[in-house]
Design a protein around this motif. Structure first.
Motif, PDB file in Angstrom:
ATOM      1  N   PHE A  90       0.636  -1.405   0.048  1.00  0.00           N
ATOM      2  CA  PHE A  90      -0.064   0.061  -0.054  1.00  0.00           C
ATOM      3  C   PHE A  90       0.930   1.307   0.191  1.00  0.00           C
ATOM      4  O   PHE A  90       1.842   1.278   0.656  1.00  0.00           O
ATOM      5  CB  PHE A  90      -0.878  -0.189   1.226  1.00  0.00           C
ATOM      6  N   GLU A  91       0.305   2.260  -0.780  1.00  0.00           N
ATOM      7  CA  GLU A  91       0.895   3.590  -0.747  1.00  0.00           C
ATOM      8  C   GLU A  91      -0.101   4.507  -0.144  1.00  0.00           C
ATOM      9  O   GLU A  91      -1.097   4.594  -0.694  1.00  0.00           O
ATOM     10  CB  GLU A  91       1.617   4.263  -2.026  1.00  0.00           C
ATOM     11  N   ILE A  92       0.047   5.243   0.897  1.00  0.00           N
ATOM     12  CA  ILE A  92      -0.882   6.139   1.540  1.00  0.00           C
ATOM     13  C   ILE A  92      -0.540   7.788   0.992  1.00  0.00           C
ATOM     14  O   ILE A  92       0.529   8.137   1.274  1.00  0.00           O
ATOM     15  CB  ILE A  92      -1.230   6.178   3.049  1.00  0.00           C
ATOM     16  N   ALA A  93      -1.449   8.180   0.339  1.00  0.00           N
ATOM     17  CA  ALA A  93      -1.068   9.411  -0.148  1.00  0.00           C
ATOM     18  C   ALA A  93      -1.961  10.517   0.690  1.00  0.00           C
ATOM     19  O   ALA A  93      -2.780  10.111   1.499  1.00  0.00           O
ATOM     20  CB  ALA A  93      -1.338   9.832  -1.531  1.00  0.00           C
ATOM     21  N   ASP A  94      -2.338  11.788   0.380  1.00  0.00           N
ATOM     22  CA  ASP A  94      -3.138  12.855   0.993  1.00  0.00           C
ATOM     23  C   ASP A  94      -4.566  12.356   0.630  1.00  0.00           C
ATOM     24  O   ASP A  94      -5.446  12.597   1.719  1.00  0.00           O
ATOM     25  CB  ASP A  94      -2.723  14.241   0.272  1.00  0.00           C
ATOM     26  N   THR A  95      -4.895  11.897  -0.564  1.00  0.00           N
ATOM     27  CA  THR A  95      -6.388  11.701  -0.820  1.00  0.00           C
ATOM     28  C   THR A  95      -6.667  10.319  -1.151  1.00  0.00           C
ATOM     29  O   THR A  95      -7.577  10.216  -2.009  1.00  0.00           O
ATOM     30  CB  THR A  95      -7.010  12.757  -1.693  1.00  0.00           C
ATOM     31  N   TRP A  96      -5.900   9.266  -1.364  1.00  0.00           N
ATOM     32  CA  TRP A  96      -6.010   8.111  -1.905  1.00  0.00           C
ATOM     33  C   TRP A  96      -4.942   7.148  -1.182  1.00  0.00           C
ATOM     34  O   TRP A  96      -3.737   7.339  -0.556  1.00  0.00           O
ATOM     35  CB  TRP A  96      -5.818   8.148  -3.275  1.00  0.00           C
ATOM     36  N   ILE A  97      -5.440   5.804  -1.296  1.00  0.00           N
ATOM     37  CA  ILE A  97      -4.555   4.778  -0.960  1.00  0.00           C
ATOM     38  C   ILE A  97      -4.381   3.848  -2.420  1.00  0.00           C
ATOM     39  O   ILE A  97      -5.381   3.550  -2.701  1.00  0.00           O
ATOM     40  CB  ILE A  97      -5.017   3.902   0.409  1.00  0.00           C
ATOM     41  N   GLU A  98      -3.051   3.751  -2.693  1.00  0.00           N
ATOM     42  CA  GLU A  98      -3.124   2.659  -3.771  1.00  0.00           C
ATOM     43  C   GLU A  98      -2.586   1.502  -3.254  1.00  0.00           C
ATOM     44  O   GLU A  98      -1.823   1.363  -2.158  1.00  0.00           O
ATOM     45  CB  GLU A  98      -1.800   3.353  -4.733  1.00  0.00           C
ATOM     46  N   ILE A  99      -3.155   0.479  -3.951  1.00  0.00           N
ATOM     47  CA  ILE A  99      -2.849  -0.906  -3.567  1.00  0.00           C
ATOM     48  C   ILE A  99      -2.190  -1.478  -4.685  1.00  0.00           C
ATOM     49  O   ILE A  99      -2.620  -1.523  -5.908  1.00  0.00           O
ATOM     50  CB  ILE A  99      -4.221  -1.545  -3.379  1.00  0.00           C
ATOM     51  N   GLU A 100      -1.146  -2.526  -4.366  1.00  0.00           N
ATOM     52  CA  GLU A 100      -0.533  -3.082  -5.589  1.00  0.00           C
ATOM     53  C   GLU A 100      -0.291  -4.567  -5.103  1.00  0.00           C
ATOM     54  O   GLU A 100       0.030  -4.775  -3.946  1.00  0.00           O
ATOM     55  CB  GLU A 100       0.883  -2.755  -5.806  1.00  0.00           C
TER      56      GLU A 100
END
Length: 163
Positions: A90-100
Motif C-alpha cells: 500500500f501507498e498512502i497519499a493525501d487523498t488516496w490509498i494505492e494498492i499493489e
C-alpha cells in the motif's frame, strides 16, 4: 460456424473454460494496482492507525492475499491454480490509498485475475473499514500493470493514473 476470437467461447458461442492441459507449466507473475480515493482526513486516520475498526492496512493485506487464493471461486472461468506467492502493498497519499498486488505461480495459465482480485478485495476491505468515517470513498483505477510468463510473453503498462 466460425471460430470465435474469444478464447472463453466455443464455436457455438457458449461459455467454456479454456483447455490448458497441453501447455507446459512455467513461472508466471502478475502485478495489478488500484486506488481508493477518499477525504484527506480519512487517509490521515488510516495512516495514523486511528480508524475505529482497527489496523486497516493489515486487514486489507490479509483480505487481498485470501482473495488471490479464492479467485476461481469468484470468477467463473478462471482455473484453480497453485498460487505460489502473494504480496499486497500500500501507498498512502493525501487523498488516496494505492494498492499493489503481485501474484506468482508455476502453472499452465497466468495469474492476472488473481492479482486484480487481490487489489479489488483489498480496496473493498479498506472501504468497509473506513465507511463510518467517509462514505464518499471511490474505488477506481484497477489495472494490470505487469505480467510475465506464458505464450503471450511479457506485458508492462506505461501510463499512470493522475494524482
Amino acid at each position: 460456424m466460425t471460430e470465435s476470437p474469444f478464447t472463453h467461447l466455443d464455436p457455438l458461442g457458449r461459455a467454456r473454460m479454456v483447455d490448458v492441459t497441453p501447455k507446459e507449466a512455467s513461472h508466471r507473475r502478475a502485478i495489478a494496482r488500484c486506488r481508493v480515493h477518499m477525504a484527506a482526513e480519512t487517509a490521515s486516520l488510516v495512516a495514523r492507525g486511528a480508524i475505529a475498526k482497527g489496523d486497516v492496512i493489515a486487514v486489507a493485506r490479509v483480505a487481498g492475499i485470501q482473495a488471490a487464493k479464492r479467485t476461481p471461486d469468484l470468477i467463473p472461468l478462471c482455473h484453480p491454480l497453485l498460487v505460489g506467492a502473494v504480496y499486497v502493498n500500500f501507498e498512502i497519499a493525501d487523498t488516496w490509498i494505492e494498492i499493489e498486488a503481485q501474484v506468482e505461480t508455476v502453472d499452465r495459465t497466468g495469474v492476472e485475475m488473481e492479482a486484480m482480485t487481490a487489489c479489488s478485495v483489498a480496496a473493498l476491505t479498506i472501504y468497509d473499514m473506513c465507511k463510518s468515517a467517509d462514505r464518499s470513498m471511490v474505488i477506481g483505477d484497477l489495472a494490470l500493470w505487469e505480467k510475465t510468463g506464458g505464450k503471450s510473453g511479457s506485458y508492462r503498462r506505461t501510463d499512470a493514473p493522475e494524482e
